[in-house]
Design a protein around this motif. Structure first.
Motif: not given
Length: 119
Positions: A39-40, A58, A62, A69, A71, A76-78
């Motif tokens: 996650s962020v 980030l 991206e 990413s 959400k 929000r997960t990367y």
């Protein structure tokens, strides 16, 4: 091809990748994401910077396609998008081949020159 107004070549995807990789924070984020998505807040935790500044890193990653990413709810997960790294790897491989050939030609020229030199 050189852009007529700016005097520079138009940006290519590999340009964005190398620009993203030029920053140590972004490289470290990629290293961490190679282990697992995060996650962020997890990604930002080790850095002593404002969250908007970290999120800008980030966004660079991206935009050039090195991370994706998603959400879910408010989180929000990367995750790493390693296929884009292949573009940089391919570019570097071409450069390595080019310079190896040039150095081989230089070596051959120097050997020939030394052999032709009267003693």
């Amino acid at each position: 091809m050189i852009h007529p107004h700016s005097g520079t070549a138009p940006a290519s995807p590999v340009d964005g990748i190398f620009r993203a990789l030029s920053d140590p924070t972004r490289r470290h984020v990629l290293e961490r994401l190679s282990a697992r998505p995060a996650s962020v807040s997890e990604l930002a935790a080790p850095y002593d910077m404002a969250l908007p500044s970290f999120v800008a890193h980030l966004k660079v990653l991206e935009t050039c396609g090195l991370v994706r990413s998603r959400k879910v709810g408010r989180v929000r997960t990367y995750q790493l998008a390693s296929e884009q790294l292949k573009l940089a790897e391919d570019w570097l491989g071409k450069q390595r081949t080019l310079w190896e050939r040039r150095l081989d030609r230089l070596d051959a020229f120097l050997l020939k020159t030394r052999e032709e030199k009267p003693e």
